[in-house]
Design an enzyme around this catalytic site. Structure first.
Site, PDB file in Angstrom:
ATOM      1  N   ASP A 148       0.761  -1.239   0.000  1.00  0.00           N
ATOM      2  CA  ASP A 148       0.000   0.000   0.000  1.00  0.00           C
ATOM      3  C   ASP A 148       0.799   1.300   0.000  1.00  0.00           C
ATOM      4  OD1 ASP A 148      -2.433   1.546   0.115  1.00  0.00           O
ATOM      5  OD2 ASP A 148      -2.107   1.830   2.246  1.00  0.00           O
ATOM      6  N   CYS A 205     -20.898  -3.623 -18.078  1.00  0.00           N
ATOM      7  CA  CYS A 205     -21.370  -3.348 -16.706  1.00  0.00           C
ATOM      8  C   CYS A 205     -20.810  -2.023 -16.202  1.00  0.00           C
ATOM      9  CB  CYS A 205     -20.924  -4.472 -15.777  1.00  0.00           C
ATOM     10  SG  CYS A 205     -21.354  -4.197 -14.052  1.00  0.00           S
ATOM     11  N   CYS A 208     -20.875  -0.080 -10.676  1.00  0.00           N
ATOM     12  CA  CYS A 208     -20.061   0.629  -9.686  1.00  0.00           C
ATOM     13  C   CYS A 208     -20.185   2.139  -9.851  1.00  0.00           C
ATOM     14  CB  CYS A 208     -18.606   0.182  -9.760  1.00  0.00           C
ATOM     15  SG  CYS A 208     -17.876   0.252 -11.409  1.00  0.00           S
ATOM     16  N   CYS A 212     -22.319   4.904  -7.055  1.00  0.00           N
ATOM     17  CA  CYS A 212     -21.506   5.815  -6.228  1.00  0.00           C
ATOM     18  C   CYS A 212     -22.309   7.057  -5.843  1.00  0.00           C
ATOM     19  CB  CYS A 212     -20.239   6.220  -6.983  1.00  0.00           C
ATOM     20  SG  CYS A 212     -19.257   7.417  -6.061  1.00  0.00           S
ATOM     21  N   CYS A 228     -14.538  10.879  -3.675  1.00  0.00           N
ATOM     22  CA  CYS A 228     -14.717   9.511  -3.155  1.00  0.00           C
ATOM     23  C   CYS A 228     -14.920   9.557  -1.630  1.00  0.00           C
ATOM     24  CB  CYS A 228     -13.479   8.685  -3.512  1.00  0.00           C
ATOM     25  SG  CYS A 228     -13.519   7.009  -2.872  1.00  0.00           S
ATOM     26  N   CYS A 255     -15.614   3.495   2.296  1.00  0.00           N
ATOM     27  CA  CYS A 255     -16.855   3.216   1.576  1.00  0.00           C
ATOM     28  C   CYS A 255     -16.625   2.010   0.670  1.00  0.00           C
ATOM     29  CB  CYS A 255     -17.249   4.423   0.737  1.00  0.00           C
ATOM     30  SG  CYS A 255     -18.708   4.146  -0.285  1.00  0.00           S
ATOM     31  N   CYS A 262     -20.263  -5.209  -7.392  1.00  0.00           N
ATOM     32  CA  CYS A 262     -19.543  -5.861  -8.495  1.00  0.00           C
ATOM     33  C   CYS A 262     -20.037  -7.303  -8.678  1.00  0.00           C
ATOM     34  CB  CYS A 262     -18.043  -5.847  -8.226  1.00  0.00           C
ATOM     35  SG  CYS A 262     -17.130  -6.681  -9.545  1.00  0.00           S
TER      36      CYS A 262
HETATM   37  C1  B12 Z   1      -4.363   6.580  -3.240  1.00  0.00           C
HETATM   38  C2  B12 Z   1      -5.163   5.351  -2.890  1.00  0.00           C
HETATM   39  C3  B12 Z   1      -6.509   5.503  -2.622  1.00  0.00           C
HETATM   40  C4  B12 Z   1      -7.250   6.812  -2.921  1.00  0.00           C
HETATM   41  C5  B12 Z   1      -7.444   6.933  -4.453  1.00  0.00           C
HETATM   42  C6  B12 Z   1      -8.005   5.641  -5.075  1.00  0.00           C
HETATM   43  C7  B12 Z   1      -7.802   5.533  -6.576  1.00  0.00           C
HETATM   44  N1  B12 Z   1      -8.725   4.860  -7.231  1.00  0.00           N
HETATM   45  O1  B12 Z   1      -6.834   6.022  -7.110  1.00  0.00           O
HETATM   46  C8  B12 Z   1      -8.547   6.624  -2.099  1.00  0.00           C
HETATM   47  C9  B12 Z   1      -8.339   7.231  -0.713  1.00  0.00           C
HETATM   48  C10 B12 Z   1      -9.806   7.208  -2.683  1.00  0.00           C
HETATM   49  C11 B12 Z   1      -8.579   5.107  -1.943  1.00  0.00           C
HETATM   50  C12 B12 Z   1      -9.737   4.409  -1.695  1.00  0.00           C
HETATM   51  C13 B12 Z   1      -9.791   3.034  -1.573  1.00  0.00           C
HETATM   52  N2  B12 Z   1      -8.752   2.206  -1.477  1.00  0.00           N
HETATM   53 CO1  B12 Z   1      -6.923   2.736  -1.825  1.00  0.00          CO
HETATM   54  N3  B12 Z   1      -5.129   3.036  -2.379  1.00  0.00           N
HETATM   55  C14 B12 Z   1      -4.541   4.081  -2.831  1.00  0.00           C
HETATM   56  C15 B12 Z   1      -3.103   3.760  -3.233  1.00  0.00           C
HETATM   57  C16 B12 Z   1      -2.168   4.195  -2.078  1.00  0.00           C
HETATM   58  C17 B12 Z   1      -2.622   4.364  -4.551  1.00  0.00           C
HETATM   59  C18 B12 Z   1      -3.623   4.185  -5.707  1.00  0.00           C
HETATM   60  C19 B12 Z   1      -3.189   4.944  -6.932  1.00  0.00           C
HETATM   61  O2  B12 Z   1      -2.060   4.843  -7.361  1.00  0.00           O
HETATM   62  N4  B12 Z   1      -4.091   5.735  -7.504  1.00  0.00           N
HETATM   63  C20 B12 Z   1      -3.856   6.441  -8.735  1.00  0.00           C
HETATM   64  C21 B12 Z   1      -4.637   5.749  -9.834  1.00  0.00           C
HETATM   65  C22 B12 Z   1      -4.512   6.429 -11.180  1.00  0.00           C
HETATM   66  O3  B12 Z   1      -4.049   4.489  -9.902  1.00  0.00           O
HETATM   67  P1  B12 Z   1      -4.910   3.161  -9.967  1.00  0.00           P
HETATM   68  O4  B12 Z   1      -6.314   3.380  -9.643  1.00  0.00           O
HETATM   69  O5  B12 Z   1      -4.168   2.091  -9.232  1.00  0.00           O
HETATM   70  O6  B12 Z   1      -4.811   3.041 -11.553  1.00  0.00           O
HETATM   71  C23 B12 Z   1      -4.270   1.977 -12.232  1.00  0.00           C
HETATM   72  C24 B12 Z   1      -5.400   1.282 -12.971  1.00  0.00           C
HETATM   73  O7  B12 Z   1      -6.670   1.790 -12.560  1.00  0.00           O
HETATM   74  C25 B12 Z   1      -5.109   1.485 -14.382  1.00  0.00           C
HETATM   75  N5  B12 Z   1      -5.850   2.504 -15.099  1.00  0.00           N
HETATM   76  C26 B12 Z   1      -5.865   3.805 -14.880  1.00  0.00           C
HETATM   77  N6  B12 Z   1      -6.567   4.406 -15.830  1.00  0.00           N
HETATM   78  C27 B12 Z   1      -7.005   3.456 -16.664  1.00  0.00           C
HETATM   79  C28 B12 Z   1      -7.751   3.551 -17.831  1.00  0.00           C
HETATM   80  C29 B12 Z   1      -8.069   2.388 -18.517  1.00  0.00           C
HETATM   81  C30 B12 Z   1      -8.866   2.515 -19.758  1.00  0.00           C
HETATM   82  C31 B12 Z   1      -7.636   1.125 -18.023  1.00  0.00           C
HETATM   83  C32 B12 Z   1      -7.981  -0.134 -18.724  1.00  0.00           C
HETATM   84  C33 B12 Z   1      -6.880   1.049 -16.837  1.00  0.00           C
HETATM   85  C34 B12 Z   1      -6.567   2.236 -16.208  1.00  0.00           C
HETATM   86  O8  B12 Z   1      -3.769   1.862 -14.471  1.00  0.00           O
HETATM   87  C35 B12 Z   1      -3.386   2.601 -13.296  1.00  0.00           C
HETATM   88  C36 B12 Z   1      -1.911   2.512 -13.123  1.00  0.00           C
HETATM   89  O9  B12 Z   1      -1.477   1.185 -13.075  1.00  0.00           O
HETATM   90  C37 B12 Z   1      -3.177   2.189  -3.350  1.00  0.00           C
HETATM   91  C38 B12 Z   1      -1.901   1.432  -3.003  1.00  0.00           C
HETATM   92  C39 B12 Z   1      -0.896   1.555  -4.121  1.00  0.00           C
HETATM   93  N7  B12 Z   1       0.318   1.902  -3.770  1.00  0.00           N
HETATM   94  O10 B12 Z   1      -1.212   1.341  -5.293  1.00  0.00           O
HETATM   95  C40 B12 Z   1      -4.345   1.820  -2.388  1.00  0.00           C
HETATM   96  C41 B12 Z   1      -5.269   0.703  -2.815  1.00  0.00           C
HETATM   97  C42 B12 Z   1      -5.593   0.935  -4.256  1.00  0.00           C
HETATM   98  N8  B12 Z   1      -6.461   0.925  -2.011  1.00  0.00           N
HETATM   99  C43 B12 Z   1      -7.079  -0.130  -1.658  1.00  0.00           C
HETATM  100  C44 B12 Z   1      -8.352  -0.162  -1.028  1.00  0.00           C
HETATM  101  C45 B12 Z   1      -8.751  -1.466  -0.359  1.00  0.00           C
HETATM  102  C46 B12 Z   1      -9.176   0.957  -1.058  1.00  0.00           C
HETATM  103  C47 B12 Z   1     -10.663   1.025  -0.708  1.00  0.00           C
HETATM  104  C48 B12 Z   1     -11.463  -0.217  -1.138  1.00  0.00           C
HETATM  105  C49 B12 Z   1     -10.829   1.270   0.810  1.00  0.00           C
HETATM  106  C50 B12 Z   1     -12.269   1.559   1.233  1.00  0.00           C
HETATM  107  N9  B12 Z   1     -13.143   0.589   1.255  1.00  0.00           N
HETATM  108  O11 B12 Z   1     -12.592   2.659   1.593  1.00  0.00           O
HETATM  109  C51 B12 Z   1     -11.094   2.295  -1.490  1.00  0.00           C
HETATM  110  C52 B12 Z   1     -11.567   1.982  -2.909  1.00  0.00           C
HETATM  111  C53 B12 Z   1     -12.001   3.218  -3.641  1.00  0.00           C
HETATM  112  C54 B12 Z   1     -11.818   3.076  -5.159  1.00  0.00           C
HETATM  113  N10 B12 Z   1     -12.900   2.892  -5.896  1.00  0.00           N
HETATM  114  O12 B12 Z   1     -10.672   3.099  -5.629  1.00  0.00           O
HETATM  115  C55 B12 Z   1      -6.366  -1.380  -2.154  1.00  0.00           C
HETATM  116  C56 B12 Z   1      -7.151  -1.911  -3.375  1.00  0.00           C
HETATM  117  C57 B12 Z   1      -7.152  -3.395  -3.515  1.00  0.00           C
HETATM  118  C58 B12 Z   1      -7.874  -3.774  -4.781  1.00  0.00           C
HETATM  119  N11 B12 Z   1      -8.526  -4.938  -4.764  1.00  0.00           N
HETATM  120  O13 B12 Z   1      -7.829  -3.073  -5.760  1.00  0.00           O
HETATM  121  C59 B12 Z   1      -4.934  -0.804  -2.513  1.00  0.00           C
HETATM  122  C60 B12 Z   1      -4.261  -1.470  -3.699  1.00  0.00           C
HETATM  123  C61 B12 Z   1      -4.075  -0.988  -1.246  1.00  0.00           C
HETATM  124  C62 B12 Z   1      -3.606  -2.419  -1.074  1.00  0.00           C
HETATM  125  N12 B12 Z   1      -2.302  -2.632  -1.053  1.00  0.00           N
HETATM  126  O14 B12 Z   1      -4.359  -3.353  -0.970  1.00  0.00           O
HETATM  127  N13 B12 Z   1      -7.367   4.559  -2.148  1.00  0.00           N
END
Ligand code: B12
Length: 365
Positions: A148, A205, A208, A212, A228, A255, A262
């Site tokens: 994380d 689908c 999600c 929200c 969020c 949340c 899902c």
């Molecule tokens: C910052 C963060 C948050 C932030 C921002 C979340 C977000 N979606 O970015 C907030 C505080 C909102 C948050 C919330 C939650 N989080 Co959080 N969070 C993180 C953290 C530290 C970084 C995420 C990040 O880099 N965000 C930036 C975005 C751009 O990156 P990303 O969503 O990972 O994007 C990737 C893909 O989505 C994809 N992508 C992006 N754009 C596109 C477009 C297309 C077309 C496609 C195909 C793919 C794609 O590529 C990106 C780069 O690889 C990670 C841990 C980590 N180091 O990764 C945990 C992490 C994502 N969180 C986690 C959890 C459990 C949660 C919550 C469920 C907690 C809760 N119940 O409240 C929620 C879920 C909310 C949600 N819908 O995301 C888990 C998720 C596990 C999983 N099964 O995915 C993680 C991985 C921590 C862990 N080690 O387990 N989180």
């Protein structure tokens, strides 16, 4: 930061290294394991766009080490492979649960139901896995593990390692376990054969995004964290924007709305992990009478501890303002004298909401 380096001087390894590592990952308790190369994660560009749009809000750490996030070699110079693991935290059948009575306590996100913080649980397992990798790889092997908090795009790497795909809600979904999984990884300088990346299976689908309450999923795979509820109730340090408070509903910490709907969760299996089992919570109004010590005693070692008493009571006030009735007023009125200004302000807002509701007045916000 939940990460650590690990080195070893032993050199002995039999059988296929990758298989041994996967077996070890399962032996220490991970449900999913896959291997990917160390090149930049897919969708690095989308991550940069996400930052450029300001979607990270006050999470300054996301922007601060952005170059590291898109390049694992900036974390471990000679990194060759990333072993990505998943741990199931589904401790209650999502279909039959979310017991209405439990929701009276306020909605706590599933990942925080238990008595232990998942970072600690995964850290122990990752430490063992990293030592095993070093042991198998020999004296030159170097490994670094994260869960994380490391500057890593965990979900992008997880998808490329094949353990699941990133759904439209941006969370990793396993076709075997649904979306209730934590992710961790070990970066290593061992050259390991990569697994097949996972394909995306969301199809048409978009439950999600539709469910929200704050419309935070602004496009498939794109989350504006500033909207969020997880961000608003956990990451945001100060006052919750007034215009968003009523949308928070009964979410007192985090949340799961987008995760709960899902369809892949029909494959979710129950996790036996005792650390993540739901524990009893007192009624929300009771928290308002807790001092620092009481808060610490109850929440130490849990994810809720991180937002501290004032952050948690801020959220409690918002939820009571949204769901409470006149019986919550005495506790909220006492909170008007709380030592924390943040709590006092949110208590006043909640009182106003409840009173307006009981008088049948629609509040301005
Ligand atoms: C910052 C963060 C948050 C932030 C921002 C979340 C977000 N979606 O970015 C907030 C505080 C909102 C948050 C919330 C939650 N989080 Co959080 N969070 C993180 C953290 C530290 C970084 C995420 C990040 O880099 N965000 C930036 C975005 C751009 O990156 P990303 O969503 O990972 O994007 C990737 C893909 O989505 C994809 N992508 C992006 N754009 C596109 C477009 C297309 C077309 C496609 C195909 C793919 C794609 O590529 C990106 C780069 O690889 C990670 C841990 C980590 N180091 O990764 C945990 C992490 C994502 N969180 C986690 C959890 C459990 C949660 C919550 C469920 C907690 C809760 N119940 O409240 C929620 C879920 C909310 C949600 N819908 O995301 C888990 C998720 C596990 C999983 N099964 O995915 C993680 C991985 C921590 C862990 N080690 O387990 N989180």
């Amino acid at each position: 930061m939940k990460s650590s380096a690990s080195t070893s001087s032993k050199r002995h390894c039999s059988g296929t290294l990758a298989l041994q590592i996967k077996e070890k990952a399962r032996a220490v308790g991970f449900d999913l394991v896959g291997i990917t190369g160390a090149q930049s994660p897919q969708h690095t560009h989308e991550f940069q766009q996400w930052l450029a749009s300001g979607f990270h809000g006050e999470m300054g750490y996301m922007a601060k080490n952005a170059e590291k996030r898109v390049d694992p070699s900036k974390i471990l110079a000679d990194v060759r492979s990333v072993v990505v693991v998943g741990l199931n935290y589904n401790t209650e059948d999502p279909g039959s649960s979310l017991l209405p009575t439990k929701r009276e306590e306020g909605g706590i996100a599933r990942y925080a139901w238990g008595a232990r913080d998942y970072h600690d649980v995964l850290s122990e397992k990752l430490r063992q896995l990293a030592s095993a990798i070093d042991e198998c790889g020999g004296p030159e092997t170097r490994s670094l593990w994260y869960v994380d908090t490391g500057p890593i795009l965990e979900r992008g790497l997880a998808q490329r390692a094949g353990i699941g795909f990133v759904g439209k809600h941006t969370n990793l979904i396993s076709r075997q376990l649904g979306n209730w999984i934590f992710v961790g990884e070990v970066l290593t300088n061992l050259e390991l054969p990569p697994d097949e990346p996972a394909r995306e299976y969301c199809g048409a689908c978009q439950r999600c995004a539709d469910v929200c309450p704050t419309r935070a999923i602004v496009a498939p795979h794109q989350l504006d964290a500033r909207l969020c509820i997880s961000y608003l109730t956990i990451e945001l340090k100060g006052a919750i924007p007034v215009e968003l408070r009523s949308l928070i509903g009964d979410h007192v910490f985090g949340c799961d709305d987008c995760l709960e709907v899902c369809p892949w969760n029909r494959f979710a299996k129950l996790s036996p992990a005792r650390e993540f089992q739901r524990r009893e919570m007192p009624p929300l109004t009771e928290f308002l009478s807790w001092d620092e010590q009481r808060f610490r005693d109850f929440f130490r070692d849990t994810p809720i501890f991180r937002i501290k008493r004032h952050g948690f009571l801020r959220n409690v006030c918002v939820v009571l303002g949204n769901t409470g009735d006149a019986s919550a007023l005495p506790a909220l009125e006492r909170a008007l004298a709380d030592p924390e200004p943040l709590v006092r302000e949110h208590a006043a807002w909640a009182i106003d909401q409840i009173q307006s509701r009981s008088l049948g007045i629609k509040s301005a916000v």
